[in-house]
Structure formats: C-alpha cells, structure tokens
Design a protein around this motif. Structure first.
Motif, PDB file in Angstrom:
ATOM      1  N   PHE A   8       0.834  -1.196   0.000  1.00 18.91           N
ATOM      2  CA  PHE A   8       0.000   0.000   0.000  1.00 18.91           C
ATOM      3  C   PHE A   8       0.870   1.248   0.000  1.00 18.91           C
ATOM      4  O   PHE A   8       2.050   1.216   0.349  1.00 18.91           O
ATOM      5  CB  PHE A   8      -0.943   0.022   1.203  1.00 18.91           C
ATOM      6  N   THR A   9       0.250   2.341  -0.402  1.00 21.44           N
ATOM      7  CA  THR A   9       0.851   3.668  -0.315  1.00 21.44           C
ATOM      8  C   THR A   9       0.011   4.470   0.663  1.00 21.44           C
ATOM      9  O   THR A   9      -1.212   4.414   0.628  1.00 21.44           O
ATOM     10  CB  THR A   9       0.861   4.362  -1.692  1.00 21.44           C
ATOM     11  N   LEU A  10       0.677   5.182   1.539  1.00 16.50           N
ATOM     12  CA  LEU A  10      -0.004   5.961   2.565  1.00 16.50           C
ATOM     13  C   LEU A  10       0.389   7.425   2.396  1.00 16.50           C
ATOM     14  O   LEU A  10       1.579   7.747   2.337  1.00 16.50           O
ATOM     15  CB  LEU A  10       0.425   5.456   3.950  1.00 16.50           C
ATOM     16  N   LEU A  11      -0.592   8.296   2.281  1.00 22.32           N
ATOM     17  CA  LEU A  11      -0.366   9.734   2.251  1.00 22.32           C
ATOM     18  C   LEU A  11      -0.759  10.276   3.616  1.00 22.32           C
ATOM     19  O   LEU A  11      -1.908  10.134   4.034  1.00 22.32           O
ATOM     20  CB  LEU A  11      -1.185  10.409   1.152  1.00 22.32           C
ATOM     21  N   HIS A  34       8.198  -3.069  13.590  1.00 23.45           N
ATOM     22  CA  HIS A  34       7.005  -3.928  13.502  1.00 23.45           C
ATOM     23  C   HIS A  34       6.205  -3.661  12.233  1.00 23.45           C
ATOM     24  O   HIS A  34       5.493  -4.534  11.755  1.00 23.45           O
ATOM     25  CB  HIS A  34       6.090  -3.731  14.715  1.00 23.45           C
ATOM     26  N   ALA A  35       6.293  -2.470  11.722  1.00 19.31           N
ATOM     27  CA  ALA A  35       5.539  -2.098  10.519  1.00 19.31           C
ATOM     28  C   ALA A  35       6.451  -1.286   9.614  1.00 19.31           C
ATOM     29  O   ALA A  35       6.374  -0.061   9.589  1.00 19.31           O
ATOM     30  CB  ALA A  35       4.298  -1.299  10.896  1.00 19.31           C
ATOM     31  N   PRO A  36       7.331  -1.960   8.901  1.00 22.22           N
ATOM     32  CA  PRO A  36       8.292  -1.209   8.095  1.00 22.22           C
ATOM     33  C   PRO A  36       7.635  -0.413   6.970  1.00 22.22           C
ATOM     34  O   PRO A  36       6.843  -0.937   6.203  1.00 22.22           O
ATOM     35  CB  PRO A  36       9.217  -2.284   7.534  1.00 22.22           C
ATOM     36  N   LEU A  37       7.958   0.856   6.950  1.00 18.38           N
ATOM     37  CA  LEU A  37       7.489   1.764   5.905  1.00 18.38           C
ATOM     38  C   LEU A  37       8.705   2.487   5.345  1.00 18.38           C
ATOM     39  O   LEU A  37       9.665   2.748   6.066  1.00 18.38           O
ATOM     40  CB  LEU A  37       6.523   2.804   6.479  1.00 18.38           C
ATOM     41  N   SER A  38       8.649   2.808   4.090  1.00 17.48           N
ATOM     42  CA  SER A  38       9.719   3.612   3.504  1.00 17.48           C
ATOM     43  C   SER A  38       9.128   4.929   3.027  1.00 17.48           C
ATOM     44  O   SER A  38       8.002   4.982   2.547  1.00 17.48           O
ATOM     45  CB  SER A  38      10.401   2.869   2.363  1.00 17.48           C
ATOM     46  N   THR A  39       9.901   5.973   3.182  1.00 15.07           N
ATOM     47  CA  THR A  39       9.464   7.304   2.778  1.00 15.07           C
ATOM     48  C   THR A  39       9.731   7.498   1.295  1.00 15.07           C
ATOM     49  O   THR A  39      10.842   7.304   0.832  1.00 15.07           O
ATOM     50  CB  THR A  39      10.211   8.382   3.579  1.00 15.07           C
ATOM     51  N   VAL A  40       8.699   7.845   0.564  1.00 14.48           N
ATOM     52  CA  VAL A  40       8.838   8.159  -0.852  1.00 14.48           C
ATOM     53  C   VAL A  40       9.175   9.638  -0.996  1.00 14.48           C
ATOM     54  O   VAL A  40      10.095  10.011  -1.715  1.00 14.48           O
ATOM     55  CB  VAL A  40       7.556   7.801  -1.628  1.00 14.48           C
ATOM     56  N   LYS A  41       8.429  10.479  -0.292  1.00 11.74           N
ATOM     57  CA  LYS A  41       8.645  11.921  -0.324  1.00 11.74           C
ATOM     58  C   LYS A  41       8.052  12.508   0.938  1.00 11.74           C
ATOM     59  O   LYS A  41       7.023  12.035   1.417  1.00 11.74           O
ATOM     60  CB  LYS A  41       7.982  12.537  -1.554  1.00 11.74           C
ATOM     61  N   GLY A  51       4.483   0.699   2.061  1.00 14.26           N
ATOM     62  CA  GLY A  51       4.664  -0.422   2.970  1.00 14.26           C
ATOM     63  C   GLY A  51       3.833  -1.604   2.533  1.00 14.26           C
ATOM     64  O   GLY A  51       3.237  -1.607   1.454  1.00 14.26           O
ATOM     65  N   ALA A  52       3.803  -2.599   3.391  1.00 12.87           N
ATOM     66  CA  ALA A  52       2.983  -3.790   3.159  1.00 12.87           C
ATOM     67  C   ALA A  52       2.475  -4.267   4.509  1.00 12.87           C
ATOM     68  O   ALA A  52       3.137  -4.090   5.533  1.00 12.87           O
ATOM     69  CB  ALA A  52       3.795  -4.876   2.464  1.00 12.87           C
ATOM     70  N   ILE A  53       1.314  -4.865   4.491  1.00 11.74           N
ATOM     71  CA  ILE A  53       0.686  -5.345   5.718  1.00 11.74           C
ATOM     72  C   ILE A  53       0.078  -6.712   5.434  1.00 11.74           C
ATOM     73  O   ILE A  53      -0.349  -6.989   4.314  1.00 11.74           O
ATOM     74  CB  ILE A  53      -0.376  -4.331   6.221  1.00 11.74           C
ATOM     75  N   ALA A  54       0.076  -7.558   6.454  1.00 11.19           N
ATOM     76  CA  ALA A  54      -0.492  -8.893   6.297  1.00 11.19           C
ATOM     77  C   ALA A  54      -1.964  -8.792   5.913  1.00 11.19           C
ATOM     78  O   ALA A  54      -2.715  -7.986   6.460  1.00 11.19           O
ATOM     79  CB  ALA A  54      -0.340  -9.685   7.586  1.00 11.19           C
ATOM     80  N   LYS A  55      -2.350  -9.609   4.946  1.00  9.79           N
ATOM     81  CA  LYS A  55      -3.738  -9.606   4.476  1.00  9.79           C
ATOM     82  C   LYS A  55      -4.656 -10.081   5.594  1.00  9.79           C
ATOM     83  O   LYS A  55      -4.414 -11.085   6.238  1.00  9.79           O
ATOM     84  CB  LYS A  55      -3.866 -10.518   3.257  1.00  9.79           C
ATOM     85  N   THR A  83      -4.552   8.874   4.058  1.00 10.67           N
ATOM     86  CA  THR A  83      -5.269   8.279   2.939  1.00 10.67           C
ATOM     87  C   THR A  83      -4.427   7.103   2.490  1.00 10.67           C
ATOM     88  O   THR A  83      -3.199   7.200   2.441  1.00 10.67           O
ATOM     89  CB  THR A  83      -5.404   9.293   1.783  1.00 10.67           C
ATOM     90  N   VAL A  84      -5.094   5.997   2.194  1.00 16.19           N
ATOM     91  CA  VAL A  84      -4.377   4.775   1.808  1.00 16.19           C
ATOM     92  C   VAL A  84      -4.811   4.347   0.414  1.00 16.19           C
ATOM     93  O   VAL A  84      -5.981   4.442   0.061  1.00 16.19           O
ATOM     94  CB  VAL A  84      -4.663   3.631   2.813  1.00 16.19           C
ATOM     95  N   ARG A  85      -3.844   3.891  -0.360  1.00 17.84           N
ATOM     96  CA  ARG A  85      -4.143   3.311  -1.681  1.00 17.84           C
ATOM     97  C   ARG A  85      -3.555   1.903  -1.700  1.00 17.84           C
ATOM     98  O   ARG A  85      -2.341   1.729  -1.529  1.00 17.84           O
ATOM     99  CB  ARG A  85      -3.531   4.147  -2.794  1.00 17.84           C
ATOM    100  N   LEU A  86      -4.415   0.911  -1.861  1.00 20.72           N
ATOM    101  CA  LEU A  86      -3.957  -0.476  -1.988  1.00 20.72           C
ATOM    102  C   LEU A  86      -3.361  -0.682  -3.358  1.00 20.72           C
ATOM    103  O   LEU A  86      -3.866  -0.161  -4.351  1.00 20.72           O
ATOM    104  CB  LEU A  86      -5.117  -1.447  -1.763  1.00 20.72           C
ATOM    105  N   GLU A  87      -2.285  -1.440  -3.422  1.00 16.11           N
ATOM    106  CA  GLU A  87      -1.612  -1.692  -4.690  1.00 16.11           C
ATOM    107  C   GLU A  87      -1.913  -3.120  -5.131  1.00 16.11           C
ATOM    108  O   GLU A  87      -2.114  -3.998  -4.321  1.00 16.11           O
ATOM    109  CB  GLU A  87      -0.132  -1.473  -4.525  1.00 16.11           C
TER     110      GLU A  87
END
Length: 88
Positions: A8-11, A34-41, A51-55, A83-87
């Motif tokens: 997912f992408t999180l704004l 516990h919830a790895p996220l990477s910063t895009v901008k 990031g990604a999260i368990a389904k 706001t979240v966008r599922l990929e």
C-alpha cells in the motif's frame, strides 16, 4: 503456511494542532520495526510512504485499512490524517 502481504501507499498530512510533531511522527513511523514503511517523499506537513501489511479483514478496502492504521497510530500518540491506496 506463508502469510500474504498487501502493498500500500499511505499519504499522511499533519493534523490541525499537531503540525510541530509531524516530522517526529513520520520518523517514528519509518523507524518502527514492527511495521516497516519507507518514505517516498516528505515535506514539513505531508509525507508519502510505502509499505505492506499482512492480508486480513482490515485490508479488504482502502477505507478499512486507513481506519485500522489511523486507530493504531492514535494509540501510539501519532495523530495524522491519512489516505491509503492499496496496490495490486
């Protein structure tokens, strides 16, 4: 059985009254192992993270994932409008 993950992408934007804490909140998000996220901008009031999260049932829709994440963040003292966008 392997766990399926949903990317997912999180704004995230700074909430009214929490602008000063925004950079620290984003740093806390990306440093949480516990919830790895990477910063895009990121700016001083907005950040785009990936990031990604368990389904699970909370990943059924973008709205349900946004609510789930916002609730978890709030319990950790992080107050962001997200706001979240599922990929696919």
């Amino acid at each position: 059985m392997p766990t399926a993950f949903v990317p997912f992408t999180l704004l995230a934007t700074a909430r009214e009254g929490h602008q000063r804490a925004f950079p620290t909140d984003i740093e806390r998000l990306v440093s949480d192992h516990h919830a790895p996220l990477s910063t895009v901008k990121a700016t001083s009031t907005m950040a785009c993270l990936r990031g990604a999260i368990a389904k699970d049932e909370h990943t059924a829709t973008e709205a349900s994932l946004a609510t789930f994440l916002a609730d978890r963040l709030a319990t950790n003292g992080i107050h962001l409008d997200i706001t979240v966008r599922l990929e696919d």
